[in-house]
Design a protein around this motif. Structure first.
Motif, PDB file in Angstrom:
ATOM      1  N   LEU A  39      26.502  58.601  65.314  1.00 17.07           N
ATOM      2  CA  LEU A  39      26.546  57.887  66.505  1.00 17.07           C
ATOM      3  C   LEU A  39      25.009  57.879  67.120  1.00 17.07           C
ATOM      4  N   LYS A  68      28.811  51.212  67.604  1.00 15.15           N
ATOM      5  CA  LYS A  68      29.442  52.071  68.656  1.00 15.15           C
ATOM      6  C   LYS A  68      30.366  51.215  69.525  1.00 15.15           C
ATOM      7  N   ARG A  69      30.246  50.340  70.095  1.00 13.23           N
ATOM      8  CA  ARG A  69      31.223  49.746  70.790  1.00 13.23           C
ATOM      9  C   ARG A  69      32.471  49.367  70.101  1.00 13.23           C
ATOM     10  N   GLY A 118      28.219  59.107  71.614  1.00 13.99           N
ATOM     11  CA  GLY A 118      26.824  58.509  71.384  1.00 13.99           C
ATOM     12  C   GLY A 118      26.390  57.702  72.702  1.00 13.99           C
ATOM     13  N   TYR A 119      26.835  58.059  73.882  1.00  9.71           N
ATOM     14  CA  TYR A 119      26.505  57.342  74.969  1.00  9.71           C
ATOM     15  C   TYR A 119      25.537  58.467  75.860  1.00  9.71           C
TER      16      TYR A 119
END
Lengths: 547, 332
Positions: A76, A84-85, A56-57
């Motif tokens: 995500l 997400k974190r 998701g990054y």
């Protein structure tokens, strides 16, 4: 069994010069629990971008424009930063290409290891430290109870890469993204890291995406392989099936790369004067000797591959030949005559005869000069050509390196691809009309297909111009395809030298044997067999028990 | 640690050499000033003899090198000489010249102490504030907060010092009489009273020095945000604040420390205007007065102190930058 990760028709764009251009065009991906998927492709294929998107990054300047990334029921792409974190580091972890750059230089290794578990509330610090040491032991790191208390710069690259794998395991994630984790390592170190990664992924039944450009590596690591080309999926299949029977032309071309091999040349006449002869050279940076009594000969029209791992003294030997580093003892002969130790004392003729091609064409070409200026400079300096004669010679050289002069003459290096830049580097060396060229890892920064093109070009040039090459490399596949003679170096000494045919046939010097046997092969059972042979199959079993 | 202490010793040695060179420059420059003390004290109508007498009395008739060596050997022993003005004043009123009254050290000491007090108070406010704002600006980069902080600090550094001083006096002393507008402090004042009087000039100076330090903190941190280890920290799910404070800041310290040192040196050497506005008896005012009077020993001593402050602070910054590098602190 349901999928742990499903990426559906994802499009990713990158921004350059205010324009969004596509990086990934509608790729699908699915991964079951405990499964390892290999992602392969050349540079620019979007492997890393896709790998990061699975977390998701996206990197700065990139965005997911459409599609979904479903991790265990959570999307995500639409999830908030906090959600997400909460997953990153805890349930999805990342292992980067360069552990040396990806560990924070300001903190001890173990403090970085325990950060994710303590921040995510998975373990308290003491518990996580204890676990870190167990993981280090399992990954066969030396002194597992102390190594964590060192700073990253105090630990070697291979050990650091294993420590990073341990760090990814800190929260026992469901999924790990391995982004070219062994690309920066020597072959012998690579084995240890590959074995460690495979062991730990199997032990904890972790799913993984393994990104690499090396087919032989992916064959050892992955259950399934997905091939990417410029953001498009080419094909996906089980590893064994893909290796045995690739479907698409592009995949087949990747497989075929390793087939280039030059016919053997007749043996050198005994008594012939070598073009370059290194005689008992000992050289030092400061007080530490990095070369000890190194001697080898290079004969006209032949390629001598100098092989060894990083720190073995290959490049230092080249620096002594070019005179950039004056040897402490010994000397270098050119056509039988002794060369002055330092380039400052050599005349123009001596300088002209030995040229160099560098590993990073990117940094070796002046970014502000056009191709014609870059190649024209040595033409004018060494050959004294100016005006029309110079232009004509530059065009000749461009034709020789298979770049159309009218098209490339006025371009800047930034307007060329990596392989084209390396060709310009070759032309610049040729411009001096040398007898002898040092090629310092000239293909290691290039993709396999492009690298093969460069090797073929160098071989053709050797045949037409009668050049002598000193070919510095750590890649034994390159040695196999281009070398006539091989010099194996270790810790600043020559451990073995001779014609290629002999070097690739037993009996070997033990170190040569280690090097040769460490080169990954396409056989998916290669790593397993090798580890068994070396008695390492039970890597890390010492620490089994925890979890 | 061997290598670090070696580097520190080298820097110290270099600092001493620099100070020596600076002493030559100072002495030469001061001697190139037009006019001298004898002329300025006796005025335009003085007779040649009278001027000569005073010159001889003060040693001004000696050749350049003799005077330099005399001054240097004194300075090395901690004797910065006698203030022309103070010495002449005492001889005019007939007091005992032998009492040691009027040495440069005695003239400068209380002023220097005041200046250090003001610089210290300012630093205590400005440095934490600047680093804190810089971290926040890096964290909320390209947001309203970032822009506002930038605009505010940049406009304060761009305004003339006296203007800022008067604005603060207007707001904090006239419209809202919270702080005294005059900062004349003297011996025997209690610490709290002293602090209260120093606060307004300290705030003015804070406005002036914060921008530099804040912007460097912000830039140094943002510079690192593309590093692989920062990406790694983000991919471990670390909160943005922690990424910046724990992962970026320790690696950004060297440039920040250097800018802090430069600004602290400015606080010691460059605050004449603020001192004048607030009638604060610091070393800056003394310096300007002495130049006007051609009181050469005091001018030279002030210059030497200023140079020493710059050298010492830069030295400290160098050493701290070195210590902030784990590669040097923990060799292989």
């Amino acid at each position: 069994m349901s999928n742990l990760l499903t990426i559906n028709d994802i499009y990713i764009e990158g921004r350059s010069d205010e324009v969004w251009s596509p990086i990934i065009n509608g790729v699908n991906l699915s991964l079951k629990r405990g499964e390892v998927l290999g992602l392969i492709g050349e540079s620019g294929a979007g492997k890393s971008t896709l790998g990061l998107a699975a977390m998701g990054y996206t990197r700065d300047g990139c965005r997911i424009s459409s599609g979904s990334v479903n991790f265990d029921g959570i999307d995500l792409v639409s999830a908030s930063a906090d959600v997400k974190r909460g997953l990153l580091g805890k349930r999805i972890a990342y292992v980067a290409q360069s552990a040396a750059a990806s560990f924070n230089p300001a903190h001890k290794i173990i403090d970085q290891h325990t950060e994710a578990p303590t921040q995510h509330g998975v373990m308290v610090r003491a518990e996580s430290s204890e676990d870190a040491m167990q993981l280090y032991e399992r990954l066969r790191l030396p002194n597992p109870h102390e190594i964590g208390f060192r700073y990253p710069h105090q630990v070697s690259g291979g050990q650091l890469q294993r420590a990073m794998t341990a760090m990814a395991m800190a929260c026992r994630p469901d999924l790990i993204i391995f982004d070219e984790p062994t690309t920066a390592l020597d072959v012998t170190t690579q084995i240890e890291v590959l074995a460690a990664i495979r062991k730990i992924v199997e032990d904890f039944d972790t799913a993984a995406i393994y990104i690499t450009h090396d087919l032989a590596v992916v064959a050892q690591m992955a259950d399934r392989v997905k091939v990417l080309l410029r953001g498009d999926e080419i094909e996906t299949a089980d590893t064994r099936q893909m290796l045995a029977n690739p479907q698409e032309d592009y995949t087949k071309s990747l497989w075929a790369v390793r087939s280039f091999e030059r016919p053997a040349k007749p043996a050198v006449h005994t008594g012939a004067t070598p073009v370059v002869s290194v005689r008992g050279v000992t050289a030092a940076y400061g007080k530490v000797d990095v070369l000890s009594d190194v001697s080898f000969d290079m004969h006209a029209g032949r390629t001598v591959a100098v092989v060894g791992e990083s720190g073995s003294g290959k490049s230092t030997a080249a620096r002594c030949i070019t005179g950039l580093l004056a040897p402490r003892q010994g000397h270098v002969e050119f056509d039988g005559a002794q060369l002055p130790a330092s380039y400052k004392q050599r005349d123009k003729m001596q300088l002209r005869q030995a040229q160099m091609i560098y590993q990073m064409a990117d940094t070796a070409l002046n970014p502000r000069k056009t191709i014609a200026e870059i190649i024209g400079r040595p033409v004018q300096f060494y050959m004294g050509l100016t005006g029309r004669a110079k232009t004509k010679r530059v065009d000749e050289l461009l034709t020789q390196i298979e770049l159309e002069p009218s098209q490339y003459r006025d371009r800047l290096p930034s307007e060329l691809s990596g392989g084209q830049k390396q060709r310009v580097g070759i032309a610049r060396a040729l411009a001096a009309e040398p007898k002898f060229i040092i090629c310092d890892e000239v293909t290691s920064a290039l993709d396999q297909l492009v690298a093969e093109g460069i090797l073929r070009l160098l071989a053709d040039l050797q045949d037409t111009l009668g050049l002598t090459y000193m070919f510095i490399t750590h890649d034994l596949a390159t040695v196999k395809s281009i070398a006539d003679e091989v010099v194996v170096m270790k810790d600043g000494r020559v451990v073995e030298q001779g014609p290629k045919a002999e070097m690739f046939q037993p009996p070997h010097h033990p170190y040569t044997d280690l090097l040769l046997s460490s080169v990954p092969e396409m056989d998916p059972d290669w790593l397993t067999n090798l580890l068994e042979e070396r008695g390492m199959e039970n890597i890390g079993d010492a620490a089994v028990g925890k979890m | 640690m061997g290598s670090v202490s070696k580097i520190i010793l080298q820097r110290l040695g270099l600092g001493l050499v620099t100070l020596f060179v600076v002493s030559i420059v100072i002495f030469t420059a001061v001697n190139l000033l037009p006019g001298d003390f004898a002329q300025s004290i006796l005025g335009q109508g003085a007779t040649k003899d009278a001027v000569e007498a005073i010159r001889k009395d003060l040693g001004l008739d000696q050749p350049f090198f003799a005077r330099y060596l005399d001054w240097l050997s004194g300075a090395v022993r901690g004797d910065l000489g006698t203030s022309f003005a103070a010495a002449n004043f005492s001889s005019f009123v007939g007091s005992d010249a032998g009492s040691g009254l009027g040495t440069v050290a005695q003239t400068i000491a209380p002023r220097f102490e005041n200046t250090m007090f003001l610089a210290g108070v300012t630093a205590m406010i400005a440095v934490p504030l600047a680093v804190f704002l810089g971290v926040l600006a890096a964290l909320y980069r390209e947001t309203i907060f970032d822009r506002a902080a930038n605009i505010f600090t940049l406009s304060s550094i761009s305004s003339p010092e006296f203007f800022l001083a008067y604005v603060l006096i207007l707001v904090l002393a006239v419209l809202n009489p919270i702080l005294p507008s005059l900062s004349n402090i003297f011996d025997g004042m209690s610490f709290s009273e002293r602090l209260e009087r120093t606060l307004l000039p300290a705030l003015t100076l804070t406005l002036i020095v914060t921008a530099h330090m804040m912007r460097m903190t912000r830039a140094a941190i943002i510079n690192l945000l593309a590093s692989p280890y920062i990406e790694m920290a983000r991919l471990k799910g670390i909160s943005p604040m922690r990424v910046i404070v724990k992962h970026a800041l320790p690696n950004a310290l060297a440039p920040i420390i250097n800018v802090i040192a430069l600004n602290l040196a400015y606080l010691i050497t460059g605050v004449v205007v603020v001192e004048t506005v607030f009638v604060y008896p610091g070393i800056g005012q003394l310096f300007v007065d002495s130049v006007k009077l051609r009181d050469i020993p005091v001018v030279q001593a002030c210059c030497l102190i200023f140079a020493g402050a710059y050298i010492l602070l830069n030295l400290a910054a160098d050493i701290m930058s070195i210590l902030s590098n784990p590669r040097l602190r923990h060799p292989k």
